[in-house]
Design a protein around this motif. Structure first.
Motif, short mmCIF file in Angstrom:
data_model
loop_
_atom_site.label_atom_id
_atom_site.label_comp_id
_atom_site.label_asym_id
_atom_site.label_seq_id
_atom_site.Cartn_x
_atom_site.Cartn_y
_atom_site.Cartn_z
N LEU A 23 9.11 18.88 -29.14
CA LEU A 23 9.68 18.21 -27.98
C LEU A 23 9.44 18.97 -26.68
O LEU A 23 9.13 18.37 -25.65
CB LEU A 23 11.17 17.97 -28.18
N ASP A 24 9.61 20.28 -26.68
CA ASP A 24 9.42 21.08 -25.47
C ASP A 24 7.94 21.12 -25.14
O ASP A 24 7.10 21.47 -25.96
CB ASP A 24 9.95 22.50 -25.72
N GLU A 25 7.59 20.74 -23.90
CA GLU A 25 6.18 20.60 -23.53
C GLU A 25 5.42 21.92 -23.54
O GLU A 25 4.28 21.97 -23.99
CB GLU A 25 6.07 19.92 -22.16
N ALA A 26 6.03 22.98 -23.06
CA ALA A 26 5.35 24.27 -23.04
C ALA A 26 5.11 24.77 -24.48
O ALA A 26 4.02 25.25 -24.81
CB ALA A 26 6.16 25.29 -22.25
N ALA A 27 6.11 24.62 -25.33
CA ALA A 27 5.97 25.02 -26.73
C ALA A 27 4.95 24.14 -27.44
O ALA A 27 4.17 24.62 -28.26
CB ALA A 27 7.31 24.95 -27.44
N GLN A 28 4.95 22.84 -27.11
CA GLN A 28 3.98 21.94 -27.73
C GLN A 28 2.56 22.32 -27.34
O GLN A 28 1.67 22.31 -28.18
CB GLN A 28 4.26 20.50 -27.32
N LEU A 29 2.35 22.68 -26.08
CA LEU A 29 1.01 23.09 -25.65
C LEU A 29 0.57 24.36 -26.36
O LEU A 29 -0.58 24.46 -26.81
CB LEU A 29 0.98 23.29 -24.13
N ARG A 30 1.47 25.32 -26.52
CA ARG A 30 1.13 26.56 -27.26
C ARG A 30 0.77 26.24 -28.70
O ARG A 30 -0.21 26.75 -29.25
CB ARG A 30 2.30 27.54 -27.21
N ARG A 31 1.58 25.39 -29.35
CA ARG A 31 1.32 25.07 -30.76
C ARG A 31 0.04 24.27 -30.93
O ARG A 31 -0.71 24.48 -31.88
CB ARG A 31 2.51 24.29 -31.33
N LEU A 32 -0.22 23.34 -30.01
CA LEU A 32 -1.47 22.59 -30.08
C LEU A 32 -2.67 23.51 -29.91
O LEU A 32 -3.67 23.39 -30.62
CB LEU A 32 -1.49 21.49 -29.01
N ASP A 33 -2.57 24.43 -28.96
CA ASP A 33 -3.65 25.37 -28.73
C ASP A 33 -3.91 26.22 -29.98
O ASP A 33 -5.05 26.41 -30.39
CB ASP A 33 -3.30 26.27 -27.53
N GLN A 34 -2.84 26.68 -30.58
CA GLN A 34 -2.98 27.51 -31.79
C GLN A 34 -3.55 26.69 -32.95
O GLN A 34 -4.40 27.16 -33.70
CB GLN A 34 -1.63 28.10 -32.17
N ALA A 35 -3.08 25.45 -33.11
CA ALA A 35 -3.55 24.61 -34.22
C ALA A 35 -5.01 24.23 -34.04
O ALA A 35 -5.77 24.14 -35.01
CB ALA A 35 -2.69 23.36 -34.33
N LEU A 36 -5.44 24.01 -32.80
CA LEU A 36 -6.82 23.61 -32.55
C LEU A 36 -7.81 24.76 -32.65
O LEU A 36 -9.01 24.53 -32.74
CB LEU A 36 -6.93 22.94 -31.17
N LYS A 37 -7.33 25.99 -32.67
CA LYS A 37 -8.21 27.15 -32.81
C LYS A 37 -8.55 27.45 -34.27
O LYS A 37 -9.37 28.31 -34.54
CB LYS A 37 -7.57 28.38 -32.17
N SER A 38 -7.92 26.77 -35.20
CA SER A 38 -8.16 27.02 -36.62
C SER A 38 -9.58 26.61 -37.00
O SER A 38 -10.06 25.55 -36.60
CB SER A 38 -7.16 26.21 -37.46
#
Length: 143
Positions: free
Chosen positions: A76-91
Motif C-alpha cells: 500500500l505505501d508507495e515508497a515501499a512499493q517502489l522499493r519492493r518492485l525495484d528489488q523484485a525486478l532485479k531478480s
C-alpha cells in the motif's frame, strides 16, 4: 532336509517383476497411483496437468520471484512499493522467465508510474520548503 524344502515351497513368493505386473493390469493403474476418494468427494481433484500448471517442473527461484512480484504489487505505501518492485525486478529469474512476462510488464508499468509520482511529490515539497509557493498559499488561505 528334502521334506522341509518341499513343504516350505508354498511360503516363497514367485519372482514377478514390475513389467509382468503392469502387463497383468493392462490399462488399469496400480493402486498406489490411483487417487483415494473420500465418501464425500464427487470426483477426483484436478491434477496439475488438468490445471495447465505443470508445463514446467516446480522451481524454487521461479516461485520466489512470483511471490515477490505479487507482494510488491500489493504493497500500500508507495515508497515501499517502489522499493519492493525495484528489488523484485532485479531478480535474474524475472529477466529470463517467459511465464512471468505478464507480471513483469505490470510491475514495470507500476514502478515507472510510482517513480514519476514520487519524483513530482519531491519536487513540489522541495519548492514549498523554499517558499516558491508562498504566493499561492496566501490565495488559498483566507485572511
Amino acid at each position: 532336509g528334502a521334506s522341509l524344502q518341499l513343504s516350505a515351497r508354498h511360503i516363497l513368493k514367485p519372482q514377478v517383476g514390475m513389467s509382468a505386473m503392469r502387463a497383468a493390469l493392462g490399462d488399469k493403474k496400480p493402486a498406489w497411483e490411483q487417487p483415494v476418494l473420500s465418501p464425500r468427494a464427487a470426483a477426483p481433484p484436478p491434477t496439475c496437468e488438468d490445471k495447465g500448471v505443470a508445463k514446467q517442473p516446480y522451481h524454487v527461484g521461479r516461485a520466489r520471484a512470483r511471490g515477490e512480484l505479487r507482494l510488491a504489487l500489493g504493497t500500500l505505501d508507495e515508497a515501499a512499493q517502489l522499493r519492493r518492485l525495484d528489488q523484485a525486478l532485479k531478480s535474474p529469474v524475472v529477466e529470463f522467465e517467459a511465464a512471468l512476462a505478464k507480471d513483469v510488464a505490470k510491475a514495470g508499468d507500476a514502478a515507472a508510474m510510482l517513480s514519476d509520482r514520487l519524483r513530482a511529490q519531491e519536487n513540489v515539497s522541495a519548492k514549498a520548503s523554499l517558499g516558491d509557493y508562498a504566493q499561492w498559499a496566501q490565495l488559498l488561505v483566507p485572511a
